[in-house]
Design an enzyme around this catalytic site. Structure first.
Site, PDB file in Angstrom:
ATOM      1  N   ASP A 101      -3.905  81.620  73.587  1.00 54.06           N
ATOM      2  CA  ASP A 101      -4.884  81.896  72.535  1.00 54.06           C
ATOM      3  C   ASP A 101      -6.264  82.067  73.169  1.00 54.06           C
ATOM      4  O   ASP A 101      -6.421  82.032  74.386  1.00 54.06           O
ATOM      5  CB  ASP A 101      -4.855  80.814  71.443  1.00 54.06           C
ATOM      6  CG  ASP A 101      -5.491  79.504  71.883  1.00 54.06           C
ATOM      7  OD1 ASP A 101      -5.503  79.229  73.100  1.00 54.06           O
ATOM      8  OD2 ASP A 101      -5.977  78.741  71.023  1.00 54.06           O
ATOM      9  N   SER A 128     -11.825  78.784  69.425  1.00 55.39           N
ATOM     10  CA  SER A 128     -10.407  78.854  69.762  1.00 55.39           C
ATOM     11  C   SER A 128      -9.754  80.175  69.337  1.00 55.39           C
ATOM     12  O   SER A 128     -10.127  81.230  69.830  1.00 55.39           O
ATOM     13  CB  SER A 128      -9.675  77.650  69.154  1.00 55.39           C
ATOM     14  OG  SER A 128      -8.373  77.553  69.640  1.00 55.39           O
ATOM     15  N   ASP A 174      -9.045  80.423  73.652  1.00 54.39           N
ATOM     16  CA  ASP A 174      -9.664  79.484  74.602  1.00 54.39           C
ATOM     17  C   ASP A 174      -8.621  78.800  75.486  1.00 54.39           C
ATOM     18  O   ASP A 174      -8.908  77.826  76.178  1.00 54.39           O
ATOM     19  CB  ASP A 174     -10.515  78.451  73.872  1.00 54.39           C
ATOM     20  CG  ASP A 174      -9.698  77.520  72.975  1.00 54.39           C
ATOM     21  OD1 ASP A 174      -8.584  77.902  72.561  1.00 54.39           O
ATOM     22  OD2 ASP A 174     -10.176  76.409  72.666  1.00 54.39           O
ATOM     23  N   ARG A 191      -0.331  72.574  50.791  1.00 54.47           N
ATOM     24  CA  ARG A 191       0.574  73.367  51.626  1.00 54.47           C
ATOM     25  C   ARG A 191       2.010  72.912  51.385  1.00 54.47           C
ATOM     26  O   ARG A 191       2.293  71.712  51.365  1.00 54.47           O
ATOM     27  CB  ARG A 191       0.205  73.222  53.108  1.00 54.47           C
ATOM     28  CG  ARG A 191      -1.224  73.670  53.394  1.00 54.47           C
ATOM     29  CD  ARG A 191      -1.538  73.688  54.884  1.00 54.47           C
ATOM     30  NE  ARG A 191      -2.960  73.913  55.116  1.00 54.47           N
ATOM     31  CZ  ARG A 191      -3.557  75.090  55.090  1.00 54.47           C
ATOM     32  NH1 ARG A 191      -2.853  76.178  54.816  1.00 54.47           N
ATOM     33  NH2 ARG A 191      -4.854  75.209  55.323  1.00 54.47           N
ATOM     34  N   ALA A 229       4.263  73.425  66.765  1.00 49.92           N
ATOM     35  CA  ALA A 229       4.959  74.714  66.834  1.00 49.92           C
ATOM     36  C   ALA A 229       4.015  75.827  67.295  1.00 49.92           C
ATOM     37  O   ALA A 229       4.430  76.793  67.925  1.00 49.92           O
ATOM     38  CB  ALA A 229       5.561  75.062  65.480  1.00 49.92           C
ATOM     39  N   ASN A 230       2.701  75.669  67.018  1.00 51.95           N
ATOM     40  CA  ASN A 230       1.729  76.701  67.392  1.00 51.95           C
ATOM     41  C   ASN A 230       1.497  76.810  68.899  1.00 51.95           C
ATOM     42  O   ASN A 230       0.746  77.674  69.350  1.00 51.95           O
ATOM     43  CB  ASN A 230       0.393  76.474  66.666  1.00 51.95           C
ATOM     44  CG  ASN A 230      -0.274  75.153  67.046  1.00 51.95           C
ATOM     45  OD1 ASN A 230      -0.072  74.611  68.119  1.00 51.95           O
ATOM     46  ND2 ASN A 230      -1.087  74.632  66.138  1.00 51.95           N
ATOM     47  N   SER A 236      -4.391  70.347  52.147  1.00 55.73           N
ATOM     48  CA  SER A 236      -5.112  70.966  53.259  1.00 55.73           C
ATOM     49  C   SER A 236      -6.266  70.050  53.665  1.00 55.73           C
ATOM     50  O   SER A 236      -6.816  69.327  52.835  1.00 55.73           O
ATOM     51  CB  SER A 236      -5.663  72.318  52.818  1.00 55.73           C
ATOM     52  OG  SER A 236      -6.698  72.738  53.673  1.00 55.73           O
ATOM     53  N   GLY A 237      -6.636  70.107  54.928  1.00 59.26           N
ATOM     54  CA  GLY A 237      -7.780  69.310  55.390  1.00 59.26           C
ATOM     55  C   GLY A 237      -9.102  69.991  55.110  1.00 59.26           C
ATOM     56  O   GLY A 237     -10.161  69.381  55.236  1.00 59.26           O
TER      57      GLY A 237
END
Length: 564
Positions: A292, A74, A294, A537, A397-398, A530-531
């Site tokens: 982005d 990605s 991909d 975060r 938002a991304n 975080s994952g």
């Protein structure tokens, strides 16, 4: 019986053979998340091979339905690569299979892998042994390691007896998801079918533009940053057929134009809020979009001044707001047509966001009387929640998001359109609104966020509303925000609830966050683990940037003190 034993022996031999061909690199540990498996492309072959085995087993489990494999990382740098699996509905692989995916990718040797597979197929009741077929569609992006990893995936798929691999070529991630969904619906699923659907539904949207709307002719010029990835390549292929738009593609993926995702792409523009590589002072005032690597994320931007490279940004929240306004408007026209009470189209419209959505966007949407719900961070949660509505709209938002329409709603919409058409009502505003919605269901990729289909829907709606980029920008003003990362010993020591907006463990932390937030006008703050790494975060919003920074810093200090 002897034939069955031979098949069983052959199946064991194939699995042992393929596992020995792709030994696990020393010190590598793979985990399967929203992005699938992702790492340095040079180390990915064992995980991709095992993802091939996994996809074939998934297809066998689901009565030979087509399953997809996408080889991409990605928006990551060009040296990385990854692999993820698409379920038959075109969505992400069922989360319940993620632990097995991780165990399979990390099986230390061929015998361990064989035993793991045999135990899993027994537990899941998967028919192994070649009596049933499995179908796996494969796609990859333009990364240099893609071809090598495609071969690893093919070898993994072919290790399962009766599995058939279909290489769909170099594609955007959303194209492959669309193909899997279409194939399982029994409709044409080639790349040219995807393009035809996009081009025709976009043309239909433009044909349905109101003739009586005033205002200047909207600027048709659009400059698209293709992130030097596959999205730019595909847009170049179809832009000539998109009448009503003058598209210029920069960072198109052509040799020598730049490096994939380097100083360009939706992720770069959204985070840095500056122009991508290849844009300059001559682009001031022109509407621009950025995909982005991909093409599953989309943001818009415009340069406001030639003296610096800062941009006015339209992120996923504002794209969602535009889609919500348009859909709501069409539903209102259909349902408020006084004397046509029996022709109304009841629809539950739901907006799905995460806690990272800017508070101003949530207030704006709620102010329109729309139902807004929250899920934990991650597309898999958003998409699943959106499916609960007749029409569900979600975006991060991304710039990753889409619109999903229920089968029942589409069938009611078709029926209404046919009724209006046959009753000589086909000049009515109600008929046109129904046809616009119908075209939107075809234009948007309902399987997954798709920058190309999303871009065309944005362009069609801007023309419908006769809006400039500025009009769109001014829907609402984002609240200033700040994100921070705090290193902690163990991220699992923090537990959240209410779609990650509240902390339940440690219990004292939420009280401290509430106390800090109360000091600021329009203050809002949440923390989440975080994952992927041992960090927490912190996200904070307030009425000024200074206050947002201060709130984030204060809360980060509390996190550090309690968990650092």
């Amino acid at each position: 019986m002897a034939a069955d034993q031979e098949q069983e022996q052959e199946q064991r031999r194939r699995l042992l053979d393929v596992a020995s061909r792709f030994p696990l690199p020393t010190g590598c540990r793979f985990s399967y998340g929203t992005a699938g498996f992702r790492a340095d492309g040079a180390t990915m072959a064992p995980a991709v091979c095992r993802a091939g085995i996994l996809a074939a087993l998934r297809s066998l489990k689901l009565a030979s339905a087509a399953v997809g494999i996408v080889i991409t990382a990605s928006h990551n740098p060009i040296g990385d690569n990854g692999v993820k699996i698409a379920d038959p509905d075109g969505g992400m692989m069922d989360q319940q299979w993620e632990p097995f995916a991780a165990a399979l990718a990390n099986a230390p040797d061929p015998d361990a892998l064989l035993q793991l597979v045999l135990q899993f197929v027994k537990d899941e009741g998967i028919p192994l042994g070649g009596h049933h077929t499995a179908q796996v569609l494969l796609g990859r992006d333009t990364r240099p390691t893609g071809e090598y990893l495609l071969d690893a995936a093919l070898q993994g798929i072919n290790a399962i007896l009766g599995a058939q691999a279909i290489d769909m070529g170099i594609l955007t991630t959303p194209q492959l998801h669309w193909m899997v969904r279409s194939k399982n619906k029994g409709i044409k699923a080639s790349e040219s079918d995807y393009f035809t659907q996009l081009i025709n539904s976009f043309r239909r949207m433009l044909e349905l533009l109101p003739k009586d709307k005033g205002g200047d002719e909207l600027a048709k010029k659009l400059i698209v940053d293709g992130a030097n990835g596959i999205g730019g390549v595909k847009l170049e292929q179809i832009k000539a057929e998109l009448s009503g738009l003058d598209i210029i593609v920069r960072n198109s993926g052509k040799e020598g134009e730049g490096i994939l995702n380097h100083l360009c792409g939706a992720d770069f523009v959204q985070k840095e809020r500056v122009t991508p590589h290849g844009f300059g002072p001559e682009d001031v005032g022109v509407r621009c979009a950025s995909l982005d690597g991909d093409a599953d994320r989309l943001v818009y931007f415009q340069m406001s001044s030639s003296s610096d490279n800062k941009v006015d940004l339209v992120d996923g929240d504002k794209i969602l707001s535009l889609f919500a306004l348009f859909i709501r408007e069409q539903l209102d026209v259909i349902n408020n047509n006084g004397n046509q009470v029996d022709k109304s189209l009841p629809a539950r419209l739901g907006i799905v966001q995460t806690a990272y959505a800017n508070g101003a966007s949530t207030q704006f949407l709620k102010g329109l009387g729309l139902e807004v719900v929250f899920t934990p961070t991650g597309v898999k949660y958003l998409h699943k929640k959106a499916l609960e509505y007749d029409i569900g709209i979600y975006f991060e938002a991304n710039g990753h998001g889409t619109v999903v329409f229920s089968e029942d709603f589409i069938s009611q919409l078709e029926s209404l359109s046919n009724d209006l058409s046959s009753q000589a009502a086909n000049c009515s505003a109600q008929y046109h609104a129904a046809m616009r919605l119908m075209a939107a269901t075809q234009l948007i990729n309902q399987a997954v966020g798709d920058a190309l289909s999303g871009l065309l829907l944005v362009e069609a709606i801007l023309q419908y509303k006769r809006w400039s980029f500025q009009n769109w920008c001014e829907l609402y003003s984002d609240l200033p925000s700040r994100q921070l990362k705090v290193k902690v010993v163990d991220r699992s020591s923090i537990v959240t609830t209410d779609a990650e907006t509240k902390v339940s463990q440690p219990s004292s932390l939420q009280e401290l966050i509430d106390k800090e937030t109360a000091n600021y006008t329009q203050g809002r703050c949440f923390v989440r683990p975080s994952g992927t790494e041992d960090v927490v975060r912190v996200y904070a919003e307030a009425s000024t940037q200074v206050e947002a920074d201060s709130l984030a810093k204060s809360v980060a200090h509390h996190v550090e003190r309690l968990l650092g």
